[in-house]
Enzyme design. Sequence first.
Site, mmCIF file in Angstrom:
data_model
loop_
_atom_site.group_PDB
_atom_site.id
_atom_site.type_symbol
_atom_site.label_atom_id
_atom_site.label_comp_id
_atom_site.label_asym_id
_atom_site.label_seq_id
_atom_site.Cartn_x
_atom_site.Cartn_y
_atom_site.Cartn_z
ATOM 1 N N CYS A 185 0.842 -1.188 0.000
ATOM 2 C CA CYS A 185 0.000 0.000 0.000
ATOM 3 C C CYS A 185 0.875 1.235 0.000
ATOM 4 O O CYS A 185 1.180 1.752 1.037
ATOM 5 C CB CYS A 185 -0.941 -0.024 1.206
ATOM 6 S SG CYS A 185 -2.250 1.205 1.097
ATOM 7 N N HIS A 222 11.318 -8.223 8.368
ATOM 8 C CA HIS A 222 12.192 -8.334 9.543
ATOM 9 C C HIS A 222 13.538 -8.970 9.192
ATOM 10 O O HIS A 222 14.590 -8.524 9.653
ATOM 11 C CB HIS A 222 11.470 -9.164 10.604
ATOM 12 C CG HIS A 222 12.275 -9.426 11.833
ATOM 13 N ND1 HIS A 222 12.665 -8.423 12.695
ATOM 14 C CD2 HIS A 222 12.774 -10.580 12.358
ATOM 15 C CE1 HIS A 222 13.361 -8.945 13.695
ATOM 16 N NE2 HIS A 222 13.444 -10.252 13.507
ATOM 17 N N CYS A 245 15.907 -1.278 17.216
ATOM 18 C CA CYS A 245 14.799 -1.991 16.590
ATOM 19 C C CYS A 245 13.478 -1.334 16.975
ATOM 20 O O CYS A 245 13.271 -0.939 18.123
ATOM 21 C CB CYS A 245 14.831 -3.444 17.072
ATOM 22 S SG CYS A 245 13.357 -4.383 16.637
ATOM 23 N N CYS A 251 6.325 -2.054 15.288
ATOM 24 C CA CYS A 251 6.753 -2.579 13.984
ATOM 25 C C CYS A 251 6.283 -4.024 13.793
ATOM 26 O O CYS A 251 6.467 -4.869 14.666
ATOM 27 C CB CYS A 251 8.269 -2.521 13.873
ATOM 28 S SG CYS A 251 8.888 -3.042 12.276
ATOM 29 N N CYS A 260 10.751 -4.456 0.606
ATOM 30 C CA CYS A 260 10.957 -3.007 0.497
ATOM 31 C C CYS A 260 12.088 -2.481 1.368
ATOM 32 O O CYS A 260 12.621 -1.408 1.096
ATOM 33 C CB CYS A 260 9.663 -2.224 0.735
ATOM 34 S SG CYS A 260 8.609 -2.895 1.983
ATOM 35 N N CYS A 272 10.485 3.076 5.043
ATOM 36 C CA CYS A 272 9.759 3.430 6.271
ATOM 37 C C CYS A 272 10.671 3.285 7.486
ATOM 38 O O CYS A 272 10.832 4.224 8.277
ATOM 39 C CB CYS A 272 8.534 2.532 6.427
ATOM 40 S SG CYS A 272 7.437 2.575 4.993
ATOM 41 N N CYS A 279 7.311 -0.568 10.520
ATOM 42 C CA CYS A 279 6.534 -1.176 9.429
ATOM 43 C C CYS A 279 5.113 -1.373 9.926
ATOM 44 O O CYS A 279 4.899 -1.968 10.988
ATOM 45 C CB CYS A 279 7.158 -2.515 9.042
ATOM 46 S SG CYS A 279 6.123 -3.484 7.917
ATOM 47 N N CYS A 282 1.812 -2.882 5.501
ATOM 48 C CA CYS A 282 0.879 -2.476 4.449
ATOM 49 C C CYS A 282 0.778 -3.511 3.325
ATOM 50 O O CYS A 282 -0.155 -3.469 2.545
ATOM 51 C CB CYS A 282 1.235 -1.089 3.909
ATOM 52 S SG CYS A 282 2.635 -1.048 2.782
#
Lengths: 309, 502
Positions: A185, A222, A245, A251, A260, A272, A279, A282
């Site tokens: 997304c 991850h 983290c 996340c 990504c 992101c 994260c 999405c």
Amino acid sequence: MSEISRRSFLKISARLAAMMGLSSSALPQIADALEQIAAKMAPVIWIQAQSCSGCSISLLNSDHPGPAEIITQYISLLFHSNISTTTGHQCMEVISKTVGQGDFLLAVEGSVPRGMPNACKMGEKTISEQIIAASKKAKAVIAVGTCASFGGIPAAENNPTGAISIPALFKNESISTPLISLPGCPIHPDWLIGTLIHVIKFGIPPVDDKGRPKMFYKKLIHDQCPRFTDYEREKFAKSFLEEGCLFKLGCIGALTYADCTIRQWNSGTNSCIRAGAPCIGCASEHFASKADFALYPRNIINSTQQKKG
Amino acid sequence: MSKITIDPITRIEGHLGVNLDIEANRVVNAYCAGEMFRGFEVILKGRDPLDAQQITQRICGVCPVSHGMASVLAQDAAFSISPPENGRIGRNLIQAANYIQSHILHFYHLAALDFVDITAVANYQGTDPQLLGVKAWIKSQIASGVPHPAAPFLPRYTGNYIENSELNCLAVKHYLEALEMRTLAHKMATIFAGKMPHVASIMPGGITERITADKIAAYSSMLRKLQVFINEAYVPDVLEVAKAFPEYFNQGKGCGNFLSYGVFPESSKGKKLFPAGVIIGGKPSEFEEGKITEEIAYSFYSSASGLRPAGGETVPDASKSKAYSWIKAPRYGGQVVEVGPLARVLVAYGKGEDTKLKGLVEKVLSALDKKPNDLVSVLGRHGARAIECKLLADRISDWLDQLKPGEPSYSEFNVPSSGSGAGLTEAPRGALGHWITLKDGKIGSYQCVVPTTWNCSPRDDKGNPGPVEQALAGTSIADEKNPIEAARIVRSFDPCIACAVH
């Protein structure tokens, strides 16, 4: 290639040969070349359902190949609502003629309002009847983005339109056309272009049990995270500006399949997590689906020490 | 009386159908139908408030930043917080980059092909490799005998396109360059946004991306390239279209009332680059939030009509008999108002405080031998968008200089269990507001009134048509099968229907 098109290619070849002063013996070669040009340009129809056009805009962000190259060298984009010069009834004629002839690729962006068909219409017809008709005649269908692949936000809990994904629509309507899902997304332009080129040149790419091409969705965010070593050392950020983290800030890269973090967004400009944002999953089938699953869980944020600056 | 249906209107965002009643080749009545509904306001109820800035961005992929901004502004207000300077400026930089992206996209890729004749490239005689590539493509498409050659650029409405082939070829060249430029503008946003479309970094309290010198340098470098394109291509091309189609200074005038909430704060509590203001019947006044209501007599909702957004409701009724659109009808003090770049430029011009804006508007008007009132038109909207794009791009470098690397871009906050807030900003397409109320720390209610909700609104409870409907009324349509005049008017507003309905 059907005999009719072969004949039309030979006819055009004769005209071109005359123009170029070539003998008739050259006709078959010219026809072959023309066929290749036309064959390379796979016809594509792009239908937007309950969408935000974000996946289309993301596609325009492709650098290599850029959108102009895609349109002039790879696909014949017969209809796209945001780009097509054609307007009104002309659009519906282009779509119905192409669907009637078959042998095209269909891209669908957005979910389908199954419980409220009038919540998405184009050309005075519901989008759902148009997607069903086109899907049955298409060579393959690509569900572009999380809404088309999994339902996304329009299909989230409490949604009023009974929105469903394209795979769910296929199941309801017993449509057996090959279907590829590209969640995200929005989608990353590379995921769509890579998939399109694969379909055109090499056939349907290997996909997982959710119809996602393995070449893009094989690994968890991850496992490819730039902050993975922070996680291993149990160094967790407690505020958005801290290093570490981002797990304790909500996340869900450990539940989300996509590449990504290594591919990055906007031609490798940023991502992101690199920008300090957890994260939000999405590209996941669970994205925003449950009302009580907060994207940035406050019980975690509030229990951490307040850090000013 | 005959009827024309233009459905879908392409080269906009989303699902819009326009119905026209025609008498003696003239539009008597126009009806704008927003044809897609998802129910964001319903979906947001009961969720964590912080979800809103991510979920509302997905209302629109063309202007997600503006929804994210409106949402965090509403949350900042509800949580009684304000971002540090780096956060305020960082948000401006992300939003400004998307403005530039959106305006370039609108002129070249959404609107220009109503004026520019792309087929002129088939006879291109120059040596530009990109144009020669397009020429070869058009020729091979036509020669191949495919049913729809040169798609998605053909077929198109027949009509009066630009005849000067050099100008057409230059415009096509700029169409191609503009594809790269809008991509570059998105990259520029991504430096601080993490990702575009749908920004990762915007939060209540600021942005999560840290301010560092390398990011400032990268943004600055991209900005300079965009400034060259805006100055050398975008602004001159808009002027060329205006010279070729002077009649469009008299077309699509619309309601003549304008509203701007103001955008791009220049300090934490102070003036904005583009100020808030209202012009009703030619008279300027200060903006008052309490005057906004939404009416639904002709919209597919059964909720009460005339509510203020802070107490607004969204209850869909897909089979409501009188209704013809999913778009509500927002009104300001009961008046129909237009929003967008033209509204922003006219409000700022009327205030007269911004000498750069005033100077640029007057330069453009004198180059075309026009008066400020002529701006209320199809060409005025394109011109205002270009003027605003240039002013904004020129202003950004000062903001970059104000950033302080190493200082925070975000402040921590607590979410109260109750409270409310309004987030008022301007999307590229116009006035955008989000209203949030909190209940037990969750979202009690959430309402969005979006630029195209204003511009493409259907008739209100009193039967007054919306701005685009009014702009279409009275237009002469030369050929009912090719109503290009109407399409040009609608596109000058840069409609976004996913936004308008949400």
